[in-house]
Design a protein around this motif. Structure first.
Motif, mmCIF file in Angstrom:
data_model
loop_
_atom_site.group_PDB
_atom_site.id
_atom_site.type_symbol
_atom_site.label_atom_id
_atom_site.label_comp_id
_atom_site.label_asym_id
_atom_site.label_seq_id
_atom_site.Cartn_x
_atom_site.Cartn_y
_atom_site.Cartn_z
ATOM 1 N N TRP A 7 34.794 10.697 87.723
ATOM 2 C CA TRP A 7 35.793 9.709 87.316
ATOM 3 C C TRP A 7 35.168 8.419 86.819
ATOM 4 O O TRP A 7 35.786 7.692 86.034
ATOM 5 C CB TRP A 7 36.779 9.451 88.451
ATOM 6 N N HIS A 8 33.952 8.117 87.215
ATOM 7 C CA HIS A 8 33.316 6.918 86.676
ATOM 8 C C HIS A 8 33.016 7.097 85.190
ATOM 9 O O HIS A 8 32.977 6.118 84.438
ATOM 10 C CB HIS A 8 32.029 6.588 87.460
ATOM 11 N N ILE A 9 32.802 8.348 84.757
ATOM 12 C CA ILE A 9 32.572 8.603 83.329
ATOM 13 C C ILE A 9 33.789 8.188 82.523
ATOM 14 O O ILE A 9 33.680 7.520 81.481
ATOM 15 C CB ILE A 9 32.263 10.099 83.096
ATOM 16 N N PHE A 10 34.961 8.565 83.016
ATOM 17 C CA PHE A 10 36.198 8.179 82.339
ATOM 18 C C PHE A 10 36.395 6.669 82.390
ATOM 19 O O PHE A 10 36.756 6.040 81.387
ATOM 20 C CB PHE A 10 37.394 8.887 82.986
ATOM 21 N N ALA A 11 36.125 6.070 83.558
ATOM 22 C CA ALA A 11 36.320 4.628 83.722
ATOM 23 C C ALA A 11 35.430 3.829 82.779
ATOM 24 O O ALA A 11 35.893 2.881 82.126
ATOM 25 C CB ALA A 11 36.048 4.227 85.178
ATOM 26 N N ILE A 12 34.165 4.212 82.675
ATOM 27 C CA ILE A 12 33.249 3.458 81.829
ATOM 28 C C ILE A 12 33.560 3.668 80.347
ATOM 29 O O ILE A 12 33.408 2.754 79.530
ATOM 30 C CB ILE A 12 31.777 3.807 82.156
ATOM 31 N N SER A 13 34.029 4.861 79.993
ATOM 32 C CA SER A 13 34.394 5.130 78.594
ATOM 33 C C SER A 13 35.603 4.293 78.176
ATOM 34 O O SER A 13 35.620 3.712 77.083
ATOM 35 C CB SER A 13 34.696 6.615 78.406
ATOM 36 N N VAL A 14 36.594 4.216 79.043
ATOM 37 C CA VAL A 14 37.789 3.416 78.749
ATOM 38 C C VAL A 14 37.429 1.941 78.657
ATOM 39 O O VAL A 14 37.856 1.231 77.733
ATOM 40 C CB VAL A 14 38.867 3.639 79.832
ATOM 41 N N LEU A 15 36.624 1.464 79.597
ATOM 42 C CA LEU A 15 36.244 0.052 79.598
ATOM 43 C C LEU A 15 35.450 -0.311 78.350
ATOM 44 O O LEU A 15 35.651 -1.386 77.765
ATOM 45 C CB LEU A 15 35.423 -0.255 80.854
ATOM 46 N N ASN A 16 34.565 0.576 77.927
ATOM 47 C CA ASN A 16 33.783 0.318 76.724
ATOM 48 C C ASN A 16 34.646 0.322 75.469
ATOM 49 O O ASN A 16 34.298 -0.301 74.458
ATOM 50 C CB ASN A 16 32.660 1.350 76.586
ATOM 51 N N GLN A 17 35.777 1.028 75.515
ATOM 52 C CA GLN A 17 36.700 1.064 74.382
ATOM 53 C C GLN A 17 37.555 -0.196 74.304
ATOM 54 O O GLN A 17 37.763 -0.738 73.223
ATOM 55 C CB GLN A 17 37.616 2.297 74.475
ATOM 56 N N ILE A 18 38.033 -0.681 75.449
ATOM 57 C CA ILE A 18 38.996 -1.781 75.412
ATOM 58 C C ILE A 18 38.378 -3.153 75.712
ATOM 59 O O ILE A 18 38.880 -4.170 75.238
ATOM 60 C CB ILE A 18 40.172 -1.518 76.380
ATOM 61 N N ARG A 19 37.307 -3.192 76.509
ATOM 62 C CA ARG A 19 36.668 -4.469 76.828
ATOM 63 C C ARG A 19 35.149 -4.328 76.823
ATOM 64 O O ARG A 19 34.497 -4.496 77.854
ATOM 65 C CB ARG A 19 37.138 -4.974 78.197
ATOM 66 N N PRO A 20 34.556 -4.013 75.673
ATOM 67 C CA PRO A 20 33.104 -3.796 75.632
ATOM 68 C C PRO A 20 32.295 -5.055 75.936
ATOM 69 O O PRO A 20 31.117 -4.970 76.276
ATOM 70 C CB PRO A 20 32.872 -3.321 74.195
ATOM 71 N N GLU A 21 32.909 -6.226 75.808
ATOM 72 C CA GLU A 21 32.188 -7.481 76.035
ATOM 73 C C GLU A 21 32.088 -7.858 77.502
ATOM 74 O O GLU A 21 31.450 -8.863 77.862
ATOM 75 C CB GLU A 21 32.879 -8.623 75.271
ATOM 76 N N THR A 22 32.700 -7.084 78.390
ATOM 77 C CA THR A 22 32.660 -7.380 79.823
ATOM 78 C C THR A 22 31.219 -7.416 80.326
ATOM 79 O O THR A 22 30.391 -6.592 79.941
ATOM 80 C CB THR A 22 33.448 -6.321 80.615
#
Length: 343
Positions: A280-295
């Motif tokens: 599930w971290h794979i999905f979480a990091i993929s989504v985060l990189n799509q919507i907030r890559p500057e985090t």
């Protein structure tokens, strides 16, 4: 069989460090935590010894099916969910689908693909070879024999690394994926098996030997950045990863410390569901990189760690068999097991 609190704590630490690696922290921290995957392989070896597998005299094909069901099938199920959910997500965000047919194909074969699933392939190969590795541990019943066998295995790994370095293209990728990389982590599993059978004194001795090997191999490569020696794992990388793993395991073998950490049930839960957390971290990091890559990396780490644990908890509560590998074709229930074969 009673669970081993040392393994639960260390497996929880390993999964957290792997998640940390995927948010790319500062280089010093990134290099320090490189013992995470060797620690996982080390714990696979220790868990194998503590499980009931070695006393059951189970037929190998049945054992192989159990490992396939525990590791490969859940990976395929997750990948299917992942690719479908990502497709729905990019449609909603009106963005281009980031995965080619080749990426999807090599994800299911656990080669390169989305870059996160190679570890499942390594775990499966270690599982297949565990009976052989365990046989070797039974033939090395003194610290001298253990050291000699460890040096032989590391020497073989040097040869495999050299062969890999002289290869190019797809042949190199196949050789690394199925021989050079898994063999290196099998060495970690070997030490994990010995550590679980030996007393603290012998583990301290073996730890010192690994420190010595790390220093010698480090001098040979000018103590370069550890991550540069990970694919395939060189003796320098392995000595560090296995050495740190064994030192931590030995420290936690103190009875007072072990009794103290056994009180934290969250460690047992994280250890039992570490693979689900990893998926599930794979999905979480993929989504985060799509919507907030500057985090920032700190923000990403907190979001991914908490998010993957929460999603895992929801999944375990609603669909307990989905990614556990403990599903049954005869009945829909979680197969609770007293063994330690979490992997």
């Amino acid at each position: 069989m009673k669970r081993d609190s040392r393994i639960d704590l260390l497996r929880s630490v390993a999964i957290v460090l792997i998640l940390l690696a995927h948010v790319y922290p500062p280089n010093f921290l990134f290099q320090i935590r490189t013992f995470d995957v060797p620690l996982m392989a080390f714990l696979m070896g220790a868990s194998y010894v503590l499980s009931e597998r070695k006393s059951k005299k189970e037929q190998f094909h049945k054992y192989l099916w159990k490992r396939f069901k525990r590791l490969i099938i859940p990976a395929w199920i997750f990948l299917t969910l992942y690719f479908v959910l990502m497709w729905v997500g990019v449609l909603f965000l009106n963005r281009e689908y980031p995965f080619t047919t080749e990426i999807i194909r090599t994800s299911y074969t656990l080669e390169s693909g989305i870059n996160y699933v190679w570890i499942i392939r390594v775990f499966f190969i270690i599982s297949i070879l565990s009976p052989v590795i365990y046989f070797l541990t039974q033939k090395s019943n003194t610290i001298l024999k253990v050291t000699g066998l460890l040096l032989i295995l590391l020497a073989i790994q040097i040869v495999l690394c050299d062969i890999s370095g002289n290869m190019i293209g797809h042949t190199k990728e196949i050789f690394q994926s199925y021989i050079a990389i898994p063999f290196g982590y099998c060495i970690a599993a070997f030490v994990g098996m010995k550590a679980s059978e030996q007393g603290i004194r012998k583990n301290i001795q073996l730890s010192l030997i690994l420190v010595f090997i790390f220093i010698l191999s480090g001098l040979n490569v000018n103590f370069g950045q550890l991550q540069m020696f990970k694919y395939p794992p060189s003796p320098y990388f392995l000595a560090y990863g296995i050495g740190v793993s064994l030192i931590l395991y030995t420290i936690l073998s103190n009875r007072k410390i072990e009794a103290g950490i056994s009180k934290f049930n969250i460690l047992t839960w994280m250890s039992k569901h570490s693979l689900e957390i990893y998926y599930w971290h794979i999905f979480a990091i993929s989504v985060l990189n799509q919507i907030r890559p500057e985090t920032s990396w700190r923000g990403k780490f907190v979001i991914i760690l908490i998010g993957s644990i929460l999603v895992t908890a929801i999944q375990v509560y609603i669909f307990p068999n989905l990614l556990s590998g403990k599903f049954s074709l005869k009945k829909y229930q979680v197969e609770t097991s007293s063994t330690y074969e979490d992997y």
